[in-house]
Design an enzyme around this catalytic site. Structure first.
Site, PDB file in Angstrom:
ATOM      1  N   GLU A 112      -6.959   0.126 -15.261  1.00  0.00           N
ATOM      2  CA  GLU A 112      -7.406  -0.421 -13.968  1.00  0.00           C
ATOM      3  C   GLU A 112      -8.185   0.641 -13.170  1.00  0.00           C
ATOM      4  O   GLU A 112      -9.240   0.367 -12.606  1.00  0.00           O
ATOM      5  CB  GLU A 112      -6.159  -0.881 -13.189  1.00  0.00           C
ATOM      6  N   ASP A 124       2.534   2.084  -2.708  1.00  0.00           N
ATOM      7  CA  ASP A 124       2.661   2.584  -4.094  1.00  0.00           C
ATOM      8  C   ASP A 124       1.830   3.846  -4.337  1.00  0.00           C
ATOM      9  O   ASP A 124       2.329   4.835  -4.860  1.00  0.00           O
ATOM     10  CB  ASP A 124       2.388   1.491  -5.146  1.00  0.00           C
ATOM     11  N   SER A 142      -2.099 -10.512  -8.471  1.00  0.00           N
ATOM     12  CA  SER A 142      -2.174  -9.620  -9.634  1.00  0.00           C
ATOM     13  C   SER A 142      -2.657 -10.289 -10.906  1.00  0.00           C
ATOM     14  O   SER A 142      -2.078 -10.086 -11.978  1.00  0.00           O
ATOM     15  CB  SER A 142      -0.809  -9.026  -9.945  1.00  0.00           C
ATOM     16  N   HIS A 190       0.824  -1.218   0.000  1.00  0.00           N
ATOM     17  CA  HIS A 190       0.000   0.000   0.000  1.00  0.00           C
ATOM     18  C   HIS A 190       0.857   1.267   0.000  1.00  0.00           C
ATOM     19  O   HIS A 190       0.363   2.366   0.222  1.00  0.00           O
ATOM     20  CB  HIS A 190      -1.017   0.011   1.151  1.00  0.00           C
ATOM     21  N   ASP A 247       1.600  -3.491  -9.316  1.00  0.00           N
ATOM     22  CA  ASP A 247       1.361  -4.759 -10.016  1.00  0.00           C
ATOM     23  C   ASP A 247       1.824  -4.686 -11.470  1.00  0.00           C
ATOM     24  O   ASP A 247       2.474  -5.599 -11.980  1.00  0.00           O
ATOM     25  CB  ASP A 247      -0.134  -5.109  -9.987  1.00  0.00           C
ATOM     26  N   ALA A 293      -6.421 -14.022  -5.555  1.00  0.00           N
ATOM     27  CA  ALA A 293      -5.413 -14.574  -4.638  1.00  0.00           C
ATOM     28  C   ALA A 293      -4.364 -13.543  -4.232  1.00  0.00           C
ATOM     29  O   ALA A 293      -3.399 -13.866  -3.553  1.00  0.00           O
ATOM     30  CB  ALA A 293      -4.731 -15.778  -5.281  1.00  0.00           C
TER      31      ALA A 293
HETATM   32  C1  GLA Z   1      -3.048  -4.130  -4.949  1.00  0.00           C
HETATM   33  C2  GLA Z   1      -2.918  -2.907  -5.850  1.00  0.00           C
HETATM   34  C3  GLA Z   1      -1.510  -2.348  -5.805  1.00  0.00           C
HETATM   35  C4  GLA Z   1      -1.033  -2.129  -4.384  1.00  0.00           C
HETATM   36  C5  GLA Z   1      -1.288  -3.382  -3.542  1.00  0.00           C
HETATM   37  C6  GLA Z   1      -0.950  -3.177  -2.101  1.00  0.00           C
HETATM   38  O1  GLA Z   1      -2.288  -5.184  -5.449  1.00  0.00           O
HETATM   39  O2  GLA Z   1      -3.251  -3.252  -7.167  1.00  0.00           O
HETATM   40  O3  GLA Z   1      -1.466  -1.146  -6.542  1.00  0.00           O
HETATM   41  O4  GLA Z   1      -1.618  -1.003  -3.810  1.00  0.00           O
HETATM   42  O5  GLA Z   1      -2.626  -3.817  -3.635  1.00  0.00           O
HETATM   43  O6  GLA Z   1       0.405  -3.016  -1.926  1.00  0.00           O
END
Ligand code: GLA
Length: 381
Positions: free
Chosen positions: A160, A34, A126, A32, A172, A123
């Site tokens: 997205e 990013d 990504s 979290h 991701d 899961a």
């Molecule tokens: C998901 C989001 C990412 C990131 C993560 C947490 O995978 O797609 O952008 O925020 O959660 O690190």
């Protein structure tokens, strides 16, 4: 991937002109952070989304057909003027990339696409970014659009955020497009500078196990969005552009000025950014066996301060540690999904068996457990 090409031919009556694959990822640490313009350290795994692609000649219109080997109907839409509500949710990861490229000024032709993914859905690995990145790389290479991988990351994120409707960062898509074998990707999400950090797991006698709790999650609703808002509010109240700008030395002040829940969210981001930097330093100075404590501290922070773990993830982490793991943490967005455990390779069976037993005793669904190695990013097949 002959099977993908064969399935494509059987479905559409013509062979694909090209096939592309893009991987899912695990995030070693930096969760979290990013969308707070901080640091992340993911790596690509060997579970991929593959696409077969055939571009339609311009004169025959701009029909886009999207199908999946997982079944469901073939989705049909016009490649121009795409709107999410016109497309089944699973196909939005494909259509969204066409839409995002259109926003960037590319008038794309119609196409036939068949999707074949081995990344488990929900899961925390990504699966959605893997599809977006396979489509974006495929269009870029096959049509010669001349975009860099870094630009493709942003196009996929736009798809997205705006087409799928999940307010996520660039973790991701960056992992899927920029990863290289045997490395973790150290990414500064503000400057978007990326550095490959050696992650010699096999050479160190180590493995990373993924424990998919099969508690499913999705980021286009509820919890994830609230966390983004809490972080934005924390940054605003601390007078910074993003939580990236808050160092650990400001946490005392933050505790005094912020509402308790906002403070806890802020504390996770601030300490997690530091943990990513510390992890990179330890990887480079002492190797992967040294980072266990940081992984565990990261999990505790997500559980206690950020509030995104769940009982199944906690059990996966605690049981792995009790069975001899070097470190463990949930990975990805949270609210379910997967944990990772860093283990000595010789402990793989023992740790897996212990986790399965603990889940059975607790009456939880049987987890999926498999090991992953840092693999290549998106590619033509
Ligand atoms: C998901 C989001 C990412 C990131 C993560 C947490 O995978 O797609 O952008 O925020 O959660 O690190």
């Amino acid at each position: 991937m002959t099977t993908l090409a064969d399935a494509f031919t059987a479905l559409y009556g013509n062979a694909p002109e090209a096939c592309f694959a893009a991987p899912g990822r695990v995030n070693l640490i930096g969760e979290h952070t990013d969308y707070n313009e901080g640091f992340v350290l993911p790596f690509a795994i060997d579970k991929v989304a593959g696409i077969g692609l055939r571009i339609r000649p311009r004169e025959s219109g701009r029909l886009l057909r999207i199908a999946s080997t997982r079944g469901g109907q073939v989705v049909e839409a016009q490649a121009n003027g795409l709107v999410p509500s016109m497309v089944a949710p699973w196909a939005r990861y494909v259509a969204g990339v066409f839409w995002a490229m259109e926003q960037r000024g590319f008038a794309l032709p119609g196409a036939d696409i068949l999707l074949d993914s081995t990344v488990p859905v929900g899961a925390g690995l990504s699966s959605s970014a893997a599809i977006e990145c396979a489509v974006a790389l495929g269009l870029n290479e096959h049509l010669g659009l001349g975009l860099s991988r870094e630009e493709l990351v942003l196009i996929c994120q736009l798809a997205e955020n705006e087409f799928v409707g999940a307010p996520t960062g660039i973790l991701d898509q960056s992992a899927s497009l920029l990863s290289t074998p045997d490395h973790a990707l150290f990414l500064d999400c503000r400057t978007r500078d990326a550095r490959q950090v050696d992650l010699p797991l096999a050479a160190s006698g180590l493995q990373v196990l993924v424990i998919d709790t099969r508690v499913s999650h999705s980021h286009d609703s509820g919890g994830y969005r609230e966390l983004v808002l809490a972080c934005t509010r924390g940054a605003r109240e601390l007078g910074v552009a993003a939580l990236r700008d808050v160092g650990t030395e400001r946490l005392d002040e933050a505790r005094e000025t912020l509402a308790p829940e906002i403070y806890r969210r802020v504390k996770h981001i601030v300490t997690e950014n530091q943990r990513v930097l510390d992890t990179v330093e330890l990887l480079e100075s002492r190797g992967p066996a040294a980072i266990g404590g940081l992984l565990l501290a990261s999990h505790a922070s997500m559980r206690d301060d950020f509030g995104i773990s769940c009982v199944e993830l906690d059990l996966a982490v605690d049981t792995s540690m009790a069975a001899g793991a070097i470190g463990a943490r949930m990975t990805g967005g949270g609210f379910g999904g997967s944990a990772i455990a860093l283990i000595e390779a010789s402990h793989a069976e023992g740790v897996s068996a212990a986790v399965r037993r603990a889940f059975a005793e607790a009456g939880y669904i049987t987890p999926e457990i498999f090991s992953v190695v840092p693999g290549p990013g998106a590619r033509r097949l």
